[in-house]
Design an enzyme around this catalytic site. Structure first.
Site, short mmCIF file in Angstrom:
data_model
loop_
_atom_site.label_atom_id
_atom_site.label_comp_id
_atom_site.label_asym_id
_atom_site.label_seq_id
_atom_site.Cartn_x
_atom_site.Cartn_y
_atom_site.Cartn_z
N CYS A 2 0.90 -1.05 0.12
CA CYS A 2 0.10 -0.05 0.55
C CYS A 2 0.74 1.38 0.22
CB CYS A 2 -0.90 0.08 1.03
SG CYS A 2 -2.01 -1.28 0.88
N ARG A 27 3.51 -0.48 -5.14
CA ARG A 27 3.28 -0.87 -3.72
C ARG A 27 1.72 -1.62 -4.15
NH1 ARG A 27 6.68 1.48 0.01
NH2 ARG A 27 5.49 0.70 1.87
N ASN A 98 -1.02 1.79 5.41
CA ASN A 98 -0.42 0.91 4.76
C ASN A 98 0.36 -0.10 6.32
OD1 ASN A 98 2.03 -0.93 3.59
ND2 ASN A 98 3.09 0.83 3.73
N GLY A 99 -0.09 -1.26 5.97
CA GLY A 99 0.31 -2.94 6.79
C GLY A 99 -1.10 -3.27 7.28
N GLU A 480 15.60 -19.20 -9.92
CA GLU A 480 14.99 -17.69 -10.98
C GLU A 480 14.47 -17.66 -11.23
OE1 GLU A 480 14.22 -14.85 -9.31
OE2 GLU A 480 14.96 -13.70 -10.75
N LYS A 484 10.38 -16.39 -11.82
CA LYS A 484 10.00 -14.78 -12.69
C LYS A 484 8.77 -15.30 -14.02
CE LYS A 484 11.69 -12.17 -11.71
NZ LYS A 484 12.41 -11.99 -10.72
N GLU A 487 5.26 -15.97 -11.94
CA GLU A 487 4.51 -14.22 -11.52
C GLU A 487 4.12 -13.77 -12.25
OE1 GLU A 487 7.49 -12.26 -9.47
OE2 GLU A 487 8.83 -12.84 -10.62
N HIS A 503 14.56 -37.69 -7.43
CA HIS A 503 13.64 -37.70 -6.23
C HIS A 503 12.73 -37.44 -6.29
CE1 HIS A 503 18.00 -39.17 -4.92
NE2 HIS A 503 19.04 -38.15 -4.91
N LYS A 603 5.34 -4.65 -5.42
CA LYS A 603 6.85 -4.23 -4.97
C LYS A 603 7.59 -4.22 -3.85
CE LYS A 603 10.19 -3.41 -8.08
NZ LYS A 603 10.83 -5.11 -8.71
#
Ligand code: F6R
Length: 608
Positions: A2, A27, A98-99, A480, A484, A487, A503, A603
């Site tokens: 936020c 945010r 925010n939070g 990674e 990527k 997402e 395995h 972000k």
């Protein structure tokens, strides 16, 4: 997450609040809202979805007023809709938050028992109701704020306005960041300095436990008991950053393509190009005398730390304890004061990473921060700051921050190797020469592989699941790559250590699951090729990302082989990161997803 912003001044604020929100959209972008006070009346506009929707509402119904607060939301409590959008109003009190208010359920029950009627499903609304209640009981605004702050627990940055005071904004911080901006006859509040950069570069960062009262003339900062505290302002560098897409379709594309230039700039901070040696790092951490390193971070930053672990252990013979920050902070890891700790974070505000940092600090370790935002909380709470100098990263999926984090970790591990006598001066020079060559090779790779990857991404977009495999430093890269892809394209993907294939995950292999194998021709190459054979034998489709030597050495049939130049081990992770970024990017573009602002993500993750 936020983003919050506030302005108290002399000129109309609504447009400027929205302009500031635009820089905070990273945010969260589930909904947005703005409130102002004009002629003794408080009013608001709110809209679900991106900021663009709020702008349309404001175009139809503008908001006058020279004082206002605004918010862009990343939903925690309550679905993203207009009712749950901030600012929340209760009896002349307006709140943006925010939070997370962790004790909101019990507070809500108590307030409902006293007759309060809640409009939204948010935790934030309890703050507005508490303030309304204390005001009704006769407390002045400051006293009501202090009473409220002593009731709520959790992580919060709060900004509040009262309808009957068009000259004051109040704010409090306990966790998520808040910056106070000093203007000429105006004062500002924002989740970061970039949001405020068009208005002012003089910034005071609030610290946890700070309560601020802003008028157009200035800010008074106190603790939650109302006792004054001294916080000094600083000149922020945020205004120098240019934030636009240039000629690119998306910020992510721009950020992928600017890596050669940016990494060269970052390297110049750590490497003496004339002497081919690492510059003396920050003396707050003496890698030569520490007994080990603890590294912690989240997401992509964690994966860069995992590559760093291989380097510190190999080049500096330094044992590394590493974990994702959400686990690290609660594991009660036995640590010794002889160890140093490194925290990696693009934003420098990630709640779990910050909590892990504080855990290590309490244990007496020296703290190093590998951050992009130098004015961030993680940077400010560290003994040594290792900036990655990537410039603002706007695309939610991290790209250039990842490779810059790797470049810094590479330089630090070489520096640690030198300090510990585990690499020779000649080895150091050779490694630095490779690092110096890296920006040129990155440019070459970006240009050469792009057409092939664009075509390949069309094929990849047909699949529902993808597996990435790698060994050594290519194992974190495999994770990674998977992160990527999932997402931004929403295709399910997993990254595995190639040796782990048999395995478990091998059971999944069939013609419907492409396997992306990341394998430079390094000391693990033969073993990775054996794992590829196991995939091929079961009809799996292989996308092979290798170098010229690797391509020449493998005779296996693949769905595609992406051939990169032969490079030294120390730069391979940065070079091999490029095709996996491009593959995720083009697949997402082909699928038509929101590449820069993928669903459900934000972000800067300032909640647990
Ligand atoms: C993935 C991504 C996230 C971040 C993570 C940590 O592309 O961007 O996984 O890496 O949220 O964020 P920072 O680095 O700001 O601590």
């Amino acid at each position: 997450m936020c983003g919050i912003v506030g302005i108290v001044g002399t000129e109309p604020v609504a447009e400027r609040l929205v302009d500031a929100l635009r820089r905070l959209e990273y945010r969260g972008y589930d909904s947005a809202g703005v409130a102002t006070i004009h002629d003794g009346k408080m009013d608001r506009r709110r809209a679900e979805g991106k900021l663009f929707n709020l702008e349309k509402v404001l175009d139809g119904e503008p908001l006058p007023g020279t004082i206002g607060i605004a918010h862009t939301r990343w939903a925690t409590h309550g679905v993203p809709n207009v009712t749950n959008a901030h600012p929340h109003f209760v009896e002349g009190v307006a709140v943006v938050h925010n939070g997370i208010i962790e004790n909101f359920s019990e507070l809500k029950e108590e307030l409902i028992a006293e007759g309060a009627v809640f409009e939204s499903q948010t935790d934030t609304e309890v703050v507005a109701h508490l303030l309304a209640k204390y005001t009704r009981q006769g407390l002045d605004h400051k006293a009501a704020m202090l009473a409220m702050l002593n009731r709520v627990s959790g992580a919060y940055a709060l900004v509040v306005m009262f309808a009957d005071d068009a000259g004051t904004i109040m704010a409090a911080r306990s966790g998520p960041p808040l910056a106070v901006g000093h203007g000429k006859g105006e004062m500002f509040l924002g989740s970061d300095a970039i949001a405020l950069s068009p208005f002012t570069n003089e910034i005071t960062y609030l610290v946890d436990g700070d309560f601020a009262v802003l008028t157009a003339q200035g800010a008074r900062i106190m603790d939650f008991a109302g006792q004054p505290v001294t916080r000094t302002s600083q000149i922020s560098q945020a205004a120098t950053f240019l934030v636009d897409k240039g000629n690119h379709r998306h910020f992510m594309e721009k950020e992928i393509y600017e890596q050669p230039e940016i990494i060269s700039h970052a390297l110049s901070h750590y490497v003496d190009f004339a002497e081919n040696v690492v510059k003396q790092p920050d003396m707050a951490i003496d890698f030569g005398s520490v007994s080990g390193l603890a590294i912690s971070a989240c997401g992509t930053a964690y994966l860069s730390g995992l590559v760093g672990k291989y380097w510190f252990e190999r080049y500096a013979r330094l044992p590394v304890e590493i974990d994702v920050a959400s686990e690290f902070r609660y594991r009660e890891i036995p640590l010794s004061k002889n160890q140093a700790a490194l925290f990696i974070s693009q934003s420098g505000e990630t709640a779990d990473t910050l909590a892990s940092l504080r855990y290590c600090k309490d244990e007496g370790l020296k703290i190093g921060a590998i951050v992009n935002v130098r004015e961030s909380t993680i940077a400010r709470e560290s003994d040594a700051i290792f900036p990655i100098l990537a410039g603002p990263e706007i695309g939610v999926a991290s790209t250039k921050a990842f490779t810059c984090q790797l470049a810094v970790l590479a330089a630090l591990s070489i520096s640690a190797g030198r300090a510990r006598g585990t690499i020779s001066a000649d080895d150091e020079k050779a490694m630095i020469r490779h690092l110096i060559e890296m920006p040129r090779i990155m440019s070459q790779v970006l240009n050469e592989v792009q057409p092939q990857i664009e075509t390949l991404s069309r094929d990849l977009s047909r699949f529902k699941d993808v597996l990435y495999l790698g060994r050594g430093t290519s194992f974190p890269l495999a994770m990674e790559g998977a992160l990527k892809l999932k997402e931004i394209s929403y295709i399910h993907a997993e990254g595995y250590a190639a040796g782990e294939l048999k395995h478990g995950p091998i059971a999944l292999i069939d013609e419907n699951m492409p396997v992306i194998v990341i394998a430079p021709h390094d000391r693990f190459f033969e073993k990775t090729v054996s794992n590829m054979q196991e995939v091929a034998a079961r009809g799996g489709k292989i996308i092979f990302i290798t170098d010229e030597r690797g391509a020449a050495a493998s005779k296996l049939e693949t769905m595609a082989t992406i051939v990169l130049p032969n490079v030294d081990e120390i730069i391979a992770p940065m070079i091999f990161a490029l095709p996996i970024q491009l593959l995720a990017y083009h697949t997402a573009v082909f699928m038509g997803t929101d590449v820069d602002q993928p669903r459900n993500l934000a972000k800067s993750v300032t909640v647990e």
